[in-house]
Each structure stands twice: as C-alpha cells, then as structure tokens.
Design an enzyme around this catalytic site. Sequence first.
Site, mmCIF file in Angstrom:
data_model
loop_
_atom_site.group_PDB
_atom_site.id
_atom_site.type_symbol
_atom_site.label_atom_id
_atom_site.label_comp_id
_atom_site.label_asym_id
_atom_site.label_seq_id
_atom_site.Cartn_x
_atom_site.Cartn_y
_atom_site.Cartn_z
ATOM 1 N N MET A 39 0.826 -1.206 0.000
ATOM 2 C CA MET A 39 0.000 0.000 0.000
ATOM 3 C C MET A 39 0.862 1.259 0.000
ATOM 4 O O MET A 39 1.849 1.346 0.726
ATOM 5 C CB MET A 39 -0.872 -0.048 1.263
ATOM 6 N N SER A 113 3.690 -6.663 2.046
ATOM 7 C CA SER A 113 2.508 -6.168 2.739
ATOM 8 C C SER A 113 1.246 -6.670 2.024
ATOM 9 O O SER A 113 1.151 -7.866 1.764
ATOM 10 C CB SER A 113 2.565 -4.644 2.854
ATOM 11 N N GLN A 114 0.308 -5.777 1.641
ATOM 12 C CA GLN A 114 -0.935 -6.289 1.041
ATOM 13 C C GLN A 114 -0.677 -7.076 -0.245
ATOM 14 O O GLN A 114 -1.474 -7.944 -0.615
ATOM 15 C CB GLN A 114 -1.942 -5.156 0.799
ATOM 16 N N ASP A 231 6.470 -4.477 14.227
ATOM 17 C CA ASP A 231 5.569 -3.875 13.237
ATOM 18 C C ASP A 231 4.616 -2.865 13.873
ATOM 19 O O ASP A 231 3.887 -3.192 14.812
ATOM 20 C CB ASP A 231 4.757 -4.973 12.540
ATOM 21 N N HIS A 287 7.619 -2.612 10.088
ATOM 22 C CA HIS A 287 6.990 -3.094 8.861
ATOM 23 C C HIS A 287 7.872 -2.909 7.622
ATOM 24 O O HIS A 287 8.283 -1.788 7.305
ATOM 25 C CB HIS A 287 5.659 -2.358 8.665
#
Length: 304
Positions: A39, A113-114, A231, A287
């Site tokens: 993202m 991530s996503q 994270d 993250h």
Amino acid sequence: AMRKRSALALPPLLLLLLLCARPAQGSNGSLPLVMWHGMGDSCCNPLSMGAIKKMVEEEIPGIYVLSLMIGKTVTEDMKNGFFMDVNEQVSTVCEQLARDPRLKGGYNAMGFSQGGQFLRAVAQRCPSPPMKNLISVGGQHQGVFGLPRCPGESSALCEWIRKRLNSGAYTDLVQKHLVQAQYWHDPLNEDLYRTHSLFLADINQERAVNESYKKNLQALQKFVMVKFLQDSVVDPVNSEWFGFFKPGQDVELDTLQESTLYKEDRLGLAAMDKAGKLVFLASDGDHLQFDRAWFNANLLPFLR
C-alpha cells in the site's frame, strides 16, 4: 554484477567451468520472480521495489524479475493500491502472467505487505503459469483490524481511510472502492465480515470451501511468511503468520494452528504444514524494514 561475483576467490579452472556451464542469453536457469508491492508504494520506486529488483538481479545474474504495475503509470499504480477493486487487480495480474512467455515454465512470487495476500489469491485462482514458491513479506493473511500507521501517503488520506473503515467497512460502496476494506477483518462482527468481505473472506474459504483454491495453494513448493516483530503498521501483527484475534473479541490471539481454518483444513494449510511447505520467518524490524544481509540469508535461498 557478474564481474563482481567472479572476483570471489575461485580456482581459475573451476571458474572457467562455471562460466562455460552457464546457459546462453545470460540466464542462469533460475526461475523468474514476480513481485507485488504494498500500500502506498509502486512497482518501480527506486527506494523500495526498484532497489529490491536490482538487488535480486545482482545476487542472481540473468534472473527475470517482474515488478507488477497495476495501471498504465506509476502514479496510477500507487492510486490503485488504495482504490481499485482487489478482485479486478488479481484478474488483471493473472492475465498479464498468462501472456508473459518468460513465465511459462513457472515462477516464484514475492508480495510485500498487502501484495502478499494478493499474490496468494493469484496462487489460488490462477494455477497457470504455475507459482512455485510464494514469499509473503509482512502480508496480512487474516486481514487487519486497524491501520495504526498507514504508510506511503499523507496523514490526511490515512485519516480519511480510517474513518471509512470504522464507519462502514462492509457497505457495498466501501468494499468496492477501498482496497483496505477488502481485507478488513472485524473480529467483533465475524458474520458481517463473512457475508460482505468481497476479497479476503472468499480467498480464506469463510463462506464455502472452493476445492480448486485448496488444490492450487497446495501445489506450492513453499509458502514463506515473514512477520515483523516491531511492526507498527499491521494490527494484529499475527496476521502476517496467518493468525488472528480469537472470534468475538479483539485482545486475545490465535495462531494459525489454533484457528478453525487450520483445524478444519479449509484451505489445505494443515496438510501443507505437515508436508513441511509452510515456513514462518521473523524479522526484528518495523513493517518491511530489513537489510540486504537479512534478505540474502533468509529469502534468497527460496529464489535460487
């Protein structure tokens, strides 16, 4: 990069044999790598995906690395990470991969991530060309319940997204037009999530068991999940290892192995675990924060 590597202290004869054994066209016979960004990022950001692509190309000379661009421009690609229906994104990617002659023999996939859960959807929905290893770097496989620090964009946009998610993540309008709503998982309203989540509830077999999803995912050689121990973006961070809150509350956590998904083996993950196909890795950073040494030691072996 090749010149750098040949500077290793190898006996001249062995070096000559290694060079002669290399297949033509600068390829070293390694599988191609397909990457999907997270993202607020884009395919080709020189500080993120661009740097990782370059690093992999240096470490594995001749490898074909495809960093996915969703849309026609980098700006469009970044916007689509927030606003384009995930199911549409996945089918677009599936078409792109099927059309690419260099991927015919199979490929490895790495999602950030996503991008981690999006590439898992590709594995489950699109078995051709075949995905061999799936590496999820901080992917949220049980979704998120909160966006403590939404990255990559202005705080105003993050605030706006947060408000939409809190007020009506499961309304059709928000589901259709906000990417993060499509993996929003409210443990206090599991029924609402199961019924209205357009993307995550489907790929996680929450409504029904799609046998092809199960069969396709189990065709992977390895499914590697990286969790970031510090994270501050993903809530709960357990989702990066396919865990989540115990249903009905948002304090206590279940591991993947404690979940219904695993116990009923609705997705084939228990079978994969028993076969040694699931790999759980931890990185000490925040993250997506890792260095080259960590990447080379932990992830590169799955790409060779």
